[in-house]
Design an enzyme around this catalytic site. Structure first.
Site, PDB file in Angstrom:
ATOM      1  N   GLU A  94     -16.727  68.426  19.039  1.00  0.00           N
ATOM      2  CA  GLU A  94     -18.141  68.713  19.064  1.00  0.00           C
ATOM      3  C   GLU A  94     -18.483  70.226  19.083  1.00  0.00           C
ATOM      4  O   GLU A  94     -17.721  70.982  19.704  1.00  0.00           O
ATOM      5  CB  GLU A  94     -18.997  67.955  20.159  1.00  0.00           C
ATOM      6  CG  GLU A  94     -18.789  66.553  19.946  1.00  0.00           C
ATOM      7  CD  GLU A  94     -19.471  65.573  20.860  1.00  0.00           C
ATOM      8  OE1 GLU A  94     -19.732  64.556  20.810  1.00  0.00           O
ATOM      9  OE2 GLU A  94     -19.648  66.016  22.319  1.00  0.00           O
ATOM     10  N   CYS A 107     -21.680  77.208  19.754  1.00  0.00           N
ATOM     11  CA  CYS A 107     -20.714  76.726  20.732  1.00  0.00           C
ATOM     12  C   CYS A 107     -19.629  76.127  20.270  1.00  0.00           C
ATOM     13  O   CYS A 107     -19.885  74.841  19.619  1.00  0.00           O
ATOM     14  CB  CYS A 107     -21.321  76.202  21.913  1.00  0.00           C
ATOM     15  SG  CYS A 107     -20.595  75.699  23.068  1.00  0.00           S
ATOM     16  N   CYS A 114      -9.190  68.227  26.603  1.00  0.00           N
ATOM     17  CA  CYS A 114      -8.904  69.544  27.612  1.00  0.00           C
ATOM     18  C   CYS A 114      -7.778  69.356  28.482  1.00  0.00           C
ATOM     19  O   CYS A 114      -7.639  68.490  28.598  1.00  0.00           O
ATOM     20  CB  CYS A 114     -10.125  69.927  28.372  1.00  0.00           C
ATOM     21  SG  CYS A 114     -10.246  71.550  29.284  1.00  0.00           S
ATOM     22  N   CYS A 118     -11.486  69.723  35.430  1.00  0.00           N
ATOM     23  CA  CYS A 118     -12.853  70.058  36.112  1.00  0.00           C
ATOM     24  C   CYS A 118     -13.654  68.846  36.434  1.00  0.00           C
ATOM     25  O   CYS A 118     -13.953  68.182  35.220  1.00  0.00           O
ATOM     26  CB  CYS A 118     -13.535  71.146  35.589  1.00  0.00           C
ATOM     27  SG  CYS A 118     -12.732  72.703  35.171  1.00  0.00           S
ATOM     28  N   CYS A 121     -17.180  68.210  34.496  1.00  0.00           N
ATOM     29  CA  CYS A 121     -17.223  68.425  33.031  1.00  0.00           C
ATOM     30  C   CYS A 121     -16.646  67.139  32.452  1.00  0.00           C
ATOM     31  O   CYS A 121     -15.673  66.538  32.677  1.00  0.00           O
ATOM     32  CB  CYS A 121     -16.322  69.320  32.737  1.00  0.00           C
ATOM     33  SG  CYS A 121     -16.402  69.855  30.927  1.00  0.00           S
ATOM     34  N   CYS A 339     -24.279  72.286  28.333  1.00  0.00           N
ATOM     35  CA  CYS A 339     -22.804  72.880  29.170  1.00  0.00           C
ATOM     36  C   CYS A 339     -22.429  71.687  29.963  1.00  0.00           C
ATOM     37  O   CYS A 339     -22.923  71.020  30.550  1.00  0.00           O
ATOM     38  CB  CYS A 339     -23.349  73.898  29.927  1.00  0.00           C
ATOM     39  SG  CYS A 339     -22.401  75.303  29.859  1.00  0.00           S
TER      40      CYS A 339
END
Length: 346
Positions: A94, A107, A114, A118, A121, A339
């Site tokens: 995305e 962005c 990933c 975290c 997230c 975010c």
């Protein structure tokens, strides 16, 4: 059946020149093709109109242009646009266009999923499936630039590597994509308009400094107490705050550019005076600014935005210690484009 054709955008300009010489053509054809691929951003050999049909057919036989496609586009009430970007092998990442009065920012993602963990997230729940190639990152920027012109009538002004993935875990490809974005042979964008956001990989931050990069650096910090940081970002056991601080001191010594610390304040996690005092101490290592970010929930409530009084305490104490601080309100929350929310729900 797997295609035997080579991805033409994996070739340097010199390799393209060498290819044309090897088939008895002239080397400058390589320059022409390179310009079509990177400066003009074409995804089809037939669009290369200053090259003969015979040569285009030869390219078609030997090469493929692996390009992205915007699989779906969502528009937020605030003008933010989120793209679900399909890659040539079917994976989806995305990217987001964030418009404000003064700028339009892309962005972009650097990994499918990933490498890090975290807890706050959504992307980290996908795990890393693969790194993106330089051209796949470049294509996200081109697509968002076109959307910025189409929907907001102004060109793209800034780029942040804050999408899916940890950019420093895909170091070579990320830097190659930035080289193409900033090159006059690519998009010709100033590196001063690009920010790379990292969760903090000390060894790679030092490498950035050694490679004399010209873009800005942001660090997703969220806690300046080691125990707290490990609680919310478990990978921090291996990348301690002490090592991170040392790498940032090295960065500043080499580049003379201040760092932005991205920081979310959560209820009962990092919302006490002790947390602010630790942040102030961490900030005193090098010139920096703190960007307090509004939290965007992704789960059943482990993480909750801190009370406004806690945010005010952070602002007051940081300002008292002459540390620049801004509060970033989230954009695109209604389409999960804010975010920490990028998770390929599509």
């Amino acid at each position: 059946m797997v295609s035997e054709k080579k991805d033409i955008r994996a070739l340097s300009k010199q390799e393209l020149r060498d290819f044309f010489v090897s088939i008895g053509d002239q080397a400058f054809r390589g320059n022409q093709v390179y310009e079509w691929l990177w400066n003009k951003g074409v995804h089809n050999f037939d669009e290369m109109t200053n090259i003969s049909k015979e040569t285009r057919a030869h390219l078609e036989q030997n090469f493929v242009i692996n390009h992205i496609e915007v699989d779906s586009l969502q528009k937020s009430n605030d003008g933010t646009i989120k793209n679900a970007v399909k890659l040539h092998d079917g994976f989806v990442v995305e990217s987001v266009l964030i418009p404000t009065k003064s700028r339009t920012t892309a962005c972009v993602s650097s990994q499918v999923g990933c490498s890090l963990d975290c807890k706050f997230c959504a992307t980290s729940r996908l795990k890393r499936m693969r790194n993106l190639n330089p051209d796949e990152i470049f294509d996200q920027v081109v697509a968002i630039h076109k959307e910025s012109l189409l929907y907001h009538d102004k060109p793209l002004s800034n780029i942040v590597y804050m999408g899916m993935g940890e950019p420093l875990m895909n170091y070579k490809n990320v830097l190659e994509s930035i080289n193409m974005i900033t090159s006059e042979e690519g998009l010709g964008m100033s590196p001063k308009r690009i920010t790379l956001s990292t969760s903090g990989v000390p060894k790679m931050i030092k490498k950035l400094a050694d490679d004399e990069v010209k873009f800005h650096l942001a660090v997703s910090l969220h806690a300046a107490i080691q125990e707290t940081r490990e609680q919310i970002m478990p990978f921090a056991k291996n990348f301690t705050l002490e090592d991170l601080r040392e790498s940032l001191e090295y960065w500043y010594k080499k580049t003379k550019r201040r760092v932005t610390y991205e920081y979310i304040v959560w209820n009962n996690i990092n919302d006490t005076e002790k947390d602010v005092d630790a942040l102030i101490q961490f900030c005193q290592a090098i010139p920096c600014k703190v960007n307090l970010i509004e939290y965007n929930p992704i789960d059943d409530g482990e993480f909750q935005q801190a009370a406004n009084s806690a945010i005010d305490m952070y602002i007051e104490k940081l300002e008292h210690n002459k540390i620049p601080v801004t509060v970033r309100r989230s954009r695109g929350k209604d389409i999960d484009a804010a975010c920490g929310q990028l998770a390929n729900k599509s």
